[in-house]
Enzyme design. Sequence first.
Site, PDB file in Angstrom:
ATOM      1  N   THR A   1      52.053  20.867  84.703  1.00 54.31           N
ATOM      2  CA  THR A   1      53.232  20.412  85.438  1.00 54.31           C
ATOM      3  C   THR A   1      53.385  18.901  85.376  1.00 54.31           C
ATOM      4  O   THR A   1      54.442  18.379  84.986  1.00 54.31           O
ATOM      5  CB  THR A   1      53.147  20.849  86.912  1.00 54.31           C
ATOM      6  OG1 THR A   1      52.511  22.110  87.018  1.00 54.31           O
ATOM      7  CG2 THR A   1      54.533  20.912  87.526  1.00 54.31           C
TER       8      THR A   1
ATOM      9  N   HIS B   1      56.674  25.016  91.888  1.00 53.24           N
ATOM     10  CA  HIS B   1      55.762  26.114  91.565  1.00 53.24           C
ATOM     11  C   HIS B   1      56.338  27.442  92.040  1.00 53.24           C
ATOM     12  O   HIS B   1      55.670  28.484  91.890  1.00 53.24           O
ATOM     13  CB  HIS B   1      54.401  25.888  92.221  1.00 53.24           C
ATOM     14  CG  HIS B   1      53.631  24.730  91.651  1.00 53.24           C
ATOM     15  ND1 HIS B   1      53.558  24.478  90.299  1.00 53.24           N
ATOM     16  CD2 HIS B   1      52.890  23.761  92.255  1.00 53.24           C
ATOM     17  CE1 HIS B   1      52.809  23.404  90.093  1.00 53.24           C
ATOM     18  NE2 HIS B   1      52.399  22.950  91.261  1.00 53.24           N
TER      19      HIS B   1
ATOM     20  N   SER C   1      40.977  25.456  86.581  1.00 52.34           N
ATOM     21  CA  SER C   1      41.600  24.227  87.061  1.00 52.34           C
ATOM     22  C   SER C   1      42.118  24.396  88.485  1.00 52.34           C
ATOM     23  O   SER C   1      41.994  23.477  89.322  1.00 52.34           O
ATOM     24  CB  SER C   1      42.746  23.830  86.127  1.00 52.34           C
ATOM     25  OG  SER C   1      43.345  22.624  86.536  1.00 52.34           O
TER      26      SER C   1
END
Length: 293
Positions: free
Chosen positions: A75, A139, A168
């Site tokens: 992102t 998101h 992650s």
Amino acid sequence: MAGNGDCSPVMTFPLAPEIQHELQTKFGSFDKGLMKVGPGRYLLPRHCRLYLDKYVQFRFRPDDVVVMTFPRSGTTWTQEMVWCMTHDLDFTTAINTPLRARSPFLDFLKQHPDEDPCITGVFLAHAESVPSPRIIKTHLPFSLLPPSILESCKVIYVARHPGDVCVSYYHHQRLFKQVNFKGDLEEFLDLWCRDLVLLGPYWSHLSEAWAKRTHPNLLWLYYEDVNKDPLRELQRLDQFLATGLTEDELLQVAQHSSFANMKARPATNISLIPESPILVPGEAEFVRKGEFN
């Protein structure tokens, strides 16, 4: 409902008491509980009930670009590239101004340094007030946004290998005080497989976007492709955004947004901000390795 002509009530679903207890134990900052939301049964904090209709009603502008991802899928990287491409390669501003100020985050899961988004909706207000052209991060999946979003603006969806995302995301959920995940990687993987991580299920999030991949206002990117051949993917972005940049200019964007440079700048790596009030000391950095494990 007002906004883009959309009217789509968002359904919420309670969690079983034993699941609620388990999650409240493992996520230290969600003492008020979580819930499942929308047709994809996405896991969100209960305070989101205050904003679900507002997100469905959000007024997107024709020159907006929305960077949509499941968390930890590239992102920040994509935001930085797209912001520079749509703002005349203004690298000076990009280096000296935090990305969160330049590219508003539409969602409500993290803490603003001065205000509580659970009470004020500060992220939503910021996204509404930013001048055009807006590069908006979300998101949220398509089903929790206006049904007409692709008729209103352009959306870039970035997908990443689920194994990399999971690892992650584990570090990310331990890093932020507003989540405060207390378990180890094995426990997080168990929650991931049971669709019990924030904004999960991962596959539902991807499948909603995949179903719209042929729409002319949606560009699908793979994190791995951008990593392997950034110039080729920047050329795809340039064509999609109609920014008309030369190959040399795109190479400048690639250099500016390289992993090493992103990691070294506080504007894109909030772990470099001294004594940040939103981060847990001693955890992995916000920008970690850009690779698996």
